[in-house]
Design a protein around this motif. Structure first.
Motif, mmCIF file in Angstrom:
data_model
loop_
_atom_site.group_PDB
_atom_site.id
_atom_site.type_symbol
_atom_site.label_atom_id
_atom_site.label_comp_id
_atom_site.label_asym_id
_atom_site.label_seq_id
_atom_site.Cartn_x
_atom_site.Cartn_y
_atom_site.Cartn_z
ATOM 1 N N THR A 4 0.886 -1.395 0.189
ATOM 2 C CA THR A 4 0.484 -0.316 0.115
ATOM 3 C C THR A 4 1.082 1.083 0.007
ATOM 4 O O THR A 4 -0.139 2.045 -0.017
ATOM 5 N N GLY A 5 2.247 1.288 -0.343
ATOM 6 C CA GLY A 5 3.541 2.333 -0.141
ATOM 7 C C GLY A 5 3.725 2.984 1.209
ATOM 8 O O GLY A 5 3.528 2.025 1.782
ATOM 9 N N LYS A 6 4.321 3.508 0.719
ATOM 10 C CA LYS A 6 4.814 4.542 1.959
ATOM 11 C C LYS A 6 5.318 5.840 2.077
ATOM 12 O O LYS A 6 5.742 6.787 2.834
ATOM 13 N N LEU A 15 10.542 5.806 16.938
ATOM 14 C CA LEU A 15 10.964 4.291 18.195
ATOM 15 C C LEU A 15 10.349 3.604 16.904
ATOM 16 O O LEU A 15 11.693 2.353 17.795
ATOM 17 N N LEU A 16 9.762 3.398 16.513
ATOM 18 C CA LEU A 16 9.391 2.039 15.643
ATOM 19 C C LEU A 16 8.833 2.185 14.182
ATOM 20 O O LEU A 16 8.116 3.357 13.998
ATOM 21 N N ARG A 17 9.682 1.379 13.701
ATOM 22 C CA ARG A 17 9.297 1.771 12.269
ATOM 23 C C ARG A 17 8.790 0.331 11.112
ATOM 24 O O ARG A 17 10.108 -0.743 11.500
ATOM 25 N N VAL A 18 7.977 -0.426 10.588
ATOM 26 C CA VAL A 18 7.709 -1.390 10.356
ATOM 27 C C VAL A 18 7.468 -0.854 8.148
ATOM 28 O O VAL A 18 6.278 -0.252 8.215
ATOM 29 N N PHE A 42 4.359 1.370 8.608
ATOM 30 C CA PHE A 42 3.823 2.702 9.172
ATOM 31 C C PHE A 42 4.748 2.612 10.087
ATOM 32 O O PHE A 42 5.825 1.733 10.601
ATOM 33 N N ASP A 43 4.684 4.153 11.387
ATOM 34 C CA ASP A 43 5.591 4.554 12.283
ATOM 35 C C ASP A 43 5.225 4.822 13.292
ATOM 36 O O ASP A 43 4.737 4.926 13.341
ATOM 37 N N VAL A 44 5.644 4.998 14.263
ATOM 38 C CA VAL A 44 5.493 5.133 15.472
ATOM 39 C C VAL A 44 6.530 6.266 16.338
ATOM 40 O O VAL A 44 7.303 5.451 16.609
ATOM 41 N N MET A 45 6.700 7.713 16.535
ATOM 42 C CA MET A 45 6.621 7.812 17.512
ATOM 43 C C MET A 45 7.167 7.707 18.371
ATOM 44 O O MET A 45 6.106 7.755 19.122
ATOM 45 N N VAL A 79 12.557 -2.433 12.037
ATOM 46 C CA VAL A 79 12.562 -1.868 13.001
ATOM 47 C C VAL A 79 12.667 -1.215 14.663
ATOM 48 O O VAL A 79 11.947 -0.453 14.280
ATOM 49 N N PHE A 80 12.981 -1.282 15.176
ATOM 50 C CA PHE A 80 12.632 -1.043 16.756
ATOM 51 C C PHE A 80 13.910 -0.322 17.692
ATOM 52 O O PHE A 80 14.893 -0.695 17.577
ATOM 53 N N ASN A 81 13.851 1.376 17.542
ATOM 54 C CA ASN A 81 14.576 1.834 18.363
ATOM 55 C C ASN A 81 16.720 1.491 17.068
ATOM 56 O O ASN A 81 16.968 1.075 17.806
ATOM 57 N N GLY A 82 16.262 1.837 16.222
ATOM 58 C CA GLY A 82 17.274 1.471 15.539
ATOM 59 C C GLY A 82 17.680 0.527 15.126
ATOM 60 O O GLY A 82 18.944 -0.300 14.259
ATOM 61 N N GLN A 83 17.450 -1.145 15.581
ATOM 62 C CA GLN A 83 17.257 -2.464 15.340
ATOM 63 C C GLN A 83 16.523 -3.330 14.773
ATOM 64 O O GLN A 83 15.776 -3.207 15.176
#
Length: 339
Positions: A4-6, A15-18, A42-45, A79-83
């Motif tokens: 569905t795009g980014k 903090l989280l990027r999926v 999606f992402d979560v700041m 990607v959680f906290n850069g990992q």
């Protein structure tokens, strides 16, 4: 099938990027698979609460478990906290999970019925050997008091001796005891009475501020999600339909599926006219999802383009993103909506 795009992903301190998360389950020996989550991003700041909503079977709970790598997704990055959690295994993955905790839908079945409540909350500290015995006791007492449970009663009682709302408070305490950064709330109030729901939602808001938490709040009730979320993502059949701030999404939904969900919220006002949003038919099977837009089989604005071409997420204004060829506003073929 494309994702569905980014376009809705943000730059900054996420903090989280999926990205392109895919979770599939085999159907016996048929060679078929359930397309539970199909390439969502999606992402979560930090400090934000993201609400994920949709009807039962849309893949929202599977998304939460996919973030936890329970089970590991078929593909995609978390990607959680850069990992990147999808690259971790064994003890590294177990340690990473101490910073991501989950609150489950059924509070009673998620608690060990044979153990005292205080021991349940303390167990993560014992497993990870965090602090001395006195420090562990002090930590457990604090989180129990913060969620409104008497530590003395918790020391001598088992989960079945508490109400459903109290058991959910105990589950919240257990999730906090390791001092996580991210809490995934998987429909934490759907099994509770309405009055208790309000208490637990207020508690989560207070704890978010007190503990500096970032949250993902999964639910099928949009009225509940509105009160706790900063940003809302709407899911349908394993795909994201719409992403916007909570206030903007509820004030002017752009996707026809979102509008139907909002129109279905009961309003305790007999003088207010009933909303006319309507959805026809049952959701298609996730084993054989429709081509193009997955909502086209039930959408009143569907066209041949919707049946053949999957829409990509795009900004329709004011950081409001929708995956629709003919959105209710901000698109090529606007459809008037009334709320």
């Amino acid at each position: 099938m494309a994702g569905t795009g980014k376009a809705h992903l943000r730059s900054g301190d996420a903090l989280l990027r999926v990205e392109d998360l895919v979770v599939e389950f085999p159907v016996g020996r048929t060679g078929l698979k359930v397309n539970a989550v199909s390439g969502i991003s999606f992402d979560v700041m930090r400090g934000e609460t993201l609400g994920i909503v949709g009807e039962s079977g849309c893949g929202k709970s599977t998304t939460g478990r996919g973030i936890m790598q329970l089970p590991s997704p078929n593909s995609g990055a978390v990607v959680f906290n850069g990992q990147d959690l999808s690259q971790l295994t064994g003890s590294d993955m177990r340690e990473a999970r101490t910073k991501i905790q989950m609150i489950f839908q059924d509070p009673i079945s998620s608690l060990n019925p044979r153990r005292k409540v205080r021991d349940i909350v303390k167990e993560p500290l014992d497993i990870w050997k965090r602090g001395t015995s006195a420090e562990q006791d002090a930590r457990v007492d604090k989180v129990l008091e913060d969620v409104g449970i008497d530590p003395q009663r918790a020391a001598e009682s088992q989960p079945h001796q508490f109400s459903g709302g109290q058991c959910q408070r105990i589950s919240i305490a257990r999730s906090l005891v390791l001092d996580p950064s991210l809490i995934i709330c998987d429909e934490p109030v759907s099994a509770l009475d309405v009055s208790v729901q309000a208490q637990v939602l207020n508690l989560l808001e207070d704890l978010k501020a007190a503990y500096g938490l970032t949250m993902i709040f999964i639910a099928h009730d949009l009225a509940v999600v509105k009160n706790i979320s900063d940003r809302v993502a709407v899911m349908y059949l394993g795909k994201l339909c719409e992403v916007a701030t909570s206030d903007d999404l509820y004030r002017r939904p752009a996707h026809h599926y979102t509008k139907v969900l909002l129109d279905s919220i009961p309003v305790p006002d007999p003088s207010r006219p009933v909303a006319h949003g309507r959805i026809e038919g049952e959701p298609p099977s996730p084993v054989l999802p429709p081509t193009g837009c997955r909502f086209h089989t039930r959408c009143p604005a569907a066209s041949d383009r919707c049946r053949n071409e999957e829409p990509q997420m795009r900004d329709v204004g004011d950081n409001h993103f929708v995956a629709c060829h003919h959105p209710a506003w901000g698109g090529d073929a606007p459809v008037s909506i009334t709320r």
